[in-house]
Design an enzyme around this catalytic site. Structure first.
Site, PDB file in Angstrom:
ATOM      1  N   LEU A  69       0.839  -0.985   0.028  1.00 24.25           N
ATOM      2  CA  LEU A  69      -0.092  -0.064   0.004  1.00 24.25           C
ATOM      3  C   LEU A  69       0.919   1.166  -0.086  1.00 24.25           C
ATOM      4  O   LEU A  69       1.594   1.397   0.858  1.00 24.25           O
ATOM      5  CB  LEU A  69      -0.960   0.119   1.168  1.00 24.25           C
ATOM      6  CG  LEU A  69      -2.102   0.984   1.110  1.00 24.25           C
ATOM      7  CD1 LEU A  69      -3.116   0.661   0.030  1.00 24.25           C
ATOM      8  CD2 LEU A  69      -2.952   1.042   2.303  1.00 24.25           C
ATOM      9  N   ASP A  70       0.890   2.127  -1.026  1.00 21.86           N
ATOM     10  CA  ASP A  70       1.710   2.913  -1.123  1.00 21.86           C
ATOM     11  C   ASP A  70       1.858   4.160  -0.232  1.00 21.86           C
ATOM     12  O   ASP A  70       0.545   4.279   0.392  1.00 21.86           O
ATOM     13  CB  ASP A  70       1.804   3.610  -2.749  1.00 21.86           C
ATOM     14  CG  ASP A  70       2.021   2.624  -3.803  1.00 21.86           C
ATOM     15  OD1 ASP A  70       2.699   1.707  -3.602  1.00 21.86           O
ATOM     16  OD2 ASP A  70       1.320   2.611  -4.637  1.00 21.86           O
ATOM     17  N   ARG A  71       2.907   4.998  -0.039  1.00 24.22           N
ATOM     18  CA  ARG A  71       2.892   5.979   0.720  1.00 24.22           C
ATOM     19  C   ARG A  71       1.706   6.956   0.646  1.00 24.22           C
ATOM     20  O   ARG A  71       1.059   7.461   1.597  1.00 24.22           O
ATOM     21  CB  ARG A  71       4.350   6.693   0.810  1.00 24.22           C
ATOM     22  CG  ARG A  71       4.388   7.768   1.668  1.00 24.22           C
ATOM     23  CD  ARG A  71       5.582   8.656   1.465  1.00 24.22           C
ATOM     24  NE  ARG A  71       5.737   9.772   2.321  1.00 24.22           N
ATOM     25  CZ  ARG A  71       7.028  10.767   2.312  1.00 24.22           C
ATOM     26  NH1 ARG A  71       7.823  10.584   1.114  1.00 24.22           N
ATOM     27  NH2 ARG A  71       7.030  11.695   2.807  1.00 24.22           N
ATOM     28  N   SER A  73      -1.208   6.289  -0.752  1.00 22.90           N
ATOM     29  CA  SER A  73      -2.483   5.717  -0.585  1.00 22.90           C
ATOM     30  C   SER A  73      -3.067   5.316   0.821  1.00 22.90           C
ATOM     31  O   SER A  73      -2.174   5.488   1.600  1.00 22.90           O
ATOM     32  CB  SER A  73      -2.451   4.322  -1.470  1.00 22.90           C
ATOM     33  OG  SER A  73      -1.992   4.558  -2.756  1.00 22.90           O
ATOM     34  N   ARG A 169       2.242  -0.385  -7.692  1.00 19.13           N
ATOM     35  CA  ARG A 169       1.299   0.899  -7.758  1.00 19.13           C
ATOM     36  C   ARG A 169       0.234   0.604  -9.092  1.00 19.13           C
ATOM     37  O   ARG A 169       0.267   1.387 -10.061  1.00 19.13           O
ATOM     38  CB  ARG A 169       2.396   1.911  -8.236  1.00 19.13           C
ATOM     39  CG  ARG A 169       3.124   2.517  -7.292  1.00 19.13           C
ATOM     40  CD  ARG A 169       4.086   3.761  -7.557  1.00 19.13           C
ATOM     41  NE  ARG A 169       3.045   5.138  -7.607  1.00 19.13           N
ATOM     42  CZ  ARG A 169       2.880   5.670  -6.530  1.00 19.13           C
ATOM     43  NH1 ARG A 169       2.939   5.509  -5.640  1.00 19.13           N
ATOM     44  NH2 ARG A 169       2.124   6.906  -6.942  1.00 19.13           N
TER      45      ARG A 169
END
Length: 209
Positions: A69-71, A73, A169
């Site tokens: 889970l991206d920074r 998001s 991503r």
């Protein structure tokens, strides 16, 4: 989920003291933690640059995130010490559905949504077929801090996306590929595990059969 979640600018002390969970069980027992990851938090427990990490919120050792889970998001993150559960949630062969809500720039057409459903060819290969539909802004949505940047001349829309894999991503790259950059991205569920009623920065321990 509540109709409107407000006042997400809470202190770190609030996050750690109102986690809505029971005390961690003794080391060696299975642990499954669900966490509503805020924007601008790294999915790791340490960072040499001093950025916010999971350690700022979750005081439990020896658990690891199941999937990326991206920074930039938000939303559901599952942490566990159970390797089999991690594999079930993340390996494409298991085909565990992950539901995301994305605010995108522009309004996708029916033909562009169909491309999404058939799979897109990205730099690291073709994606598995994904589910996508245009939806209203979720009623349970909280305010993001800081808010997204919108352009007055370009409308935005919300799409609900279900993926069955987890490329790096991926949602952002897929929406950009069909011409609609993602402005905000929230993961709502993985399999039958959802955000429940957690506010950003809150976590709780759950029991899975």
């Amino acid at each position: 989920m509540p109709n409107q979640l407000k006042n997400t600018t809470k202190t770190k002390k609030h996050f750690s003291s109102t986690h809505r969970g029971k005390p961690a069980r003794s080391r060696g027992e299975r642990k499954v933690i669900i966490f509503n990851k805020p924007f601008d938090v790294l999915v790791q427990f340490t960072d040499e640059s001093g950025r916010k990490t999971l350690k700022d919120f979750i005081p439990i050792p020896d658990i690891y995130a199941a999937g990326r889970l991206d920074r930039d998001s938000e939303g559901l993150l599952i942490l566990t010490n159970d390797g089999k559960l991690q594999a079930k949630l993340t390996q494409p062969s298991k085909k565990t559905g992950k539901v995301y809500y994305a605010q995108v720039e522009g309004i996708p057409t029916a033909s562009q949504l169909q491309q999404f459903r058939e799979g897109l060819i990205l730099k690291d290969g073709k994606t598995l077929p994904a589910q996508i539909e245009i939806v209203e802004q979720p009623k349970w949505l909280w305010e993001r801090i800081p808010p997204i940047r919108e352009r007055q001349t370009i409308p935005t829309s919300w799409v609900k996306i279900t993926l069955f894999e987890g490329k790096n991503r991926q949602v952002r790259r897929m929406t950009a590929h069909i011409g609609y950059p993602t402005l905000r991205l929230i993961r709502f569920s993985m399999g039958n595990i959802t955000l429940d009623s957690l506010l950003p920065g809150e976590w709780k321990e759950i029991n899975l059969v």
